[in-house]
Design a protein around this motif. Structure first.
Motif, PDB file in Angstrom:
ATOM      1  N   LEU A   1       0.835  -1.196   0.000  1.00 43.94           N
ATOM      2  CA  LEU A   1       0.000   0.000   0.000  1.00 43.94           C
ATOM      3  C   LEU A   1       0.872   1.250   0.000  1.00 43.94           C
ATOM      4  N   PRO A   2       0.418   2.299  -0.675  1.00 44.77           N
ATOM      5  CA  PRO A   2       1.159   3.562  -0.648  1.00 44.77           C
ATOM      6  C   PRO A   2       1.106   4.179   0.752  1.00 44.77           C
ATOM      7  N   ARG A   3       2.044   5.061   1.006  1.00 45.88           N
ATOM      8  CA  ARG A   3       2.190   5.664   2.333  1.00 45.88           C
ATOM      9  C   ARG A   3       0.915   6.365   2.817  1.00 45.88           C
ATOM     10  N   HIS A   4       0.135   6.965   1.927  1.00 43.59           N
ATOM     11  CA  HIS A   4      -1.073   7.669   2.388  1.00 43.59           C
ATOM     12  C   HIS A   4      -2.146   6.705   2.904  1.00 43.59           C
ATOM     13  N   LEU A   5      -2.003   5.420   2.589  1.00 41.00           N
ATOM     14  CA  LEU A   5      -2.942   4.429   3.120  1.00 41.00           C
ATOM     15  C   LEU A   5      -2.369   3.660   4.306  1.00 41.00           C
ATOM     16  N   ASP A   6      -1.065   3.454   4.318  1.00 41.50           N
ATOM     17  CA  ASP A   6      -0.441   2.693   5.405  1.00 41.50           C
ATOM     18  C   ASP A   6       0.953   3.245   5.665  1.00 41.50           C
ATOM     19  N   TRP A   7       1.063   4.015   6.707  1.00 40.28           N
ATOM     20  CA  TRP A   7       2.339   4.644   7.068  1.00 40.28           C
ATOM     21  C   TRP A   7       3.027   3.890   8.200  1.00 40.28           C
ATOM     22  N   SER A   8       2.580   2.672   8.492  1.00 38.99           N
ATOM     23  CA  SER A   8       3.078   1.921   9.643  1.00 38.99           C
ATOM     24  C   SER A   8       4.480   1.359   9.454  1.00 38.99           C
ATOM     25  N   GLY A   9       4.949   1.300   8.213  1.00 42.49           N
ATOM     26  CA  GLY A   9       6.228   0.657   7.956  1.00 42.49           C
ATOM     27  C   GLY A   9       6.069  -0.816   7.625  1.00 42.49           C
ATOM     28  N   ALA A  10       4.841  -1.323   7.742  1.00 45.36           N
ATOM     29  CA  ALA A  10       4.540  -2.718   7.400  1.00 45.36           C
ATOM     30  C   ALA A  10       3.446  -2.726   6.336  1.00 45.36           C
ATOM     31  N   ALA A  11       3.701  -2.024   5.249  1.00 40.26           N
ATOM     32  CA  ALA A  11       2.674  -1.809   4.222  1.00 40.26           C
ATOM     33  C   ALA A  11       2.600  -2.937   3.194  1.00 40.26           C
ATOM     34  N   ASP A  12       3.374  -4.011   3.394  1.00 41.43           N
ATOM     35  CA  ASP A  12       3.309  -5.163   2.493  1.00 41.43           C
ATOM     36  C   ASP A  12       2.308  -6.173   3.057  1.00 41.43           C
ATOM     37  N   TYR A  13       1.371  -6.569   2.223  1.00 42.66           N
ATOM     38  CA  TYR A  13       0.330  -7.512   2.629  1.00 42.66           C
ATOM     39  C   TYR A  13       0.390  -8.735   1.730  1.00 42.66           C
ATOM     40  N   ASP A  14       0.721  -9.889   2.306  1.00 47.63           N
ATOM     41  CA  ASP A  14       0.727 -11.138   1.557  1.00 47.63           C
ATOM     42  C   ASP A  14      -0.699 -11.679   1.592  1.00 47.63           C
TER      43      ASP A  14
END
Length: 107
Positions: A27-40
């Motif tokens: 996800l792009p930073r504006h949707l997920d700024w947590s640092g764990a923006a990769d979703y398998d």
């Protein structure tokens, strides 16, 4: 004192939801700024995490259209935790989401 209220974003049409359903999505930073923006999406529970994040953090309908899939959203809808306001907005626009959860109808 006024509180900042994040606008609720709802898809223009469920048919426009054509996001990936397998593999890794970042996800792009504006949707997920947590640092764990990769979703398998093949991993247990991660697809629910991605859908919840996108539904809550979307800033425009295109965010929803790009990352969500109609069939998956419809299947997951009863089990995704959302604020009552967000759930209500989606269910007003798309009454087909308002179905009763399977365990509730069995009682």
């Amino acid at each position: 004192m006024r509180r900042y209220a994040k606008p609720i974003v709802v898809a223009d049409d469920l048919g426009l939801l054509r996001g990936r359903t397998t593999g890794v999505v970042t996800l792009p930073r504006h949707l997920d700024w947590s640092g764990a923006a990769d979703y398998d999406l093949d991993g247990p529970g991660r697809i629910v995490d991605l859908y919840r994040t996108v539904l809550i953090e979307a800033t425009k309908p295109d965010d929803l259209h790009r990352f969500l899939d109609r069939t998956v959203l419809t299947r997951l809808w009863p089990s995704i935790w959302l604020s009552p306001e967000l759930r209500r907005a989606w269910e007003l626009r798309f009454p087909e989401l308002r179905r009763t959860a399977p365990e509730a109808s069995a009682a």
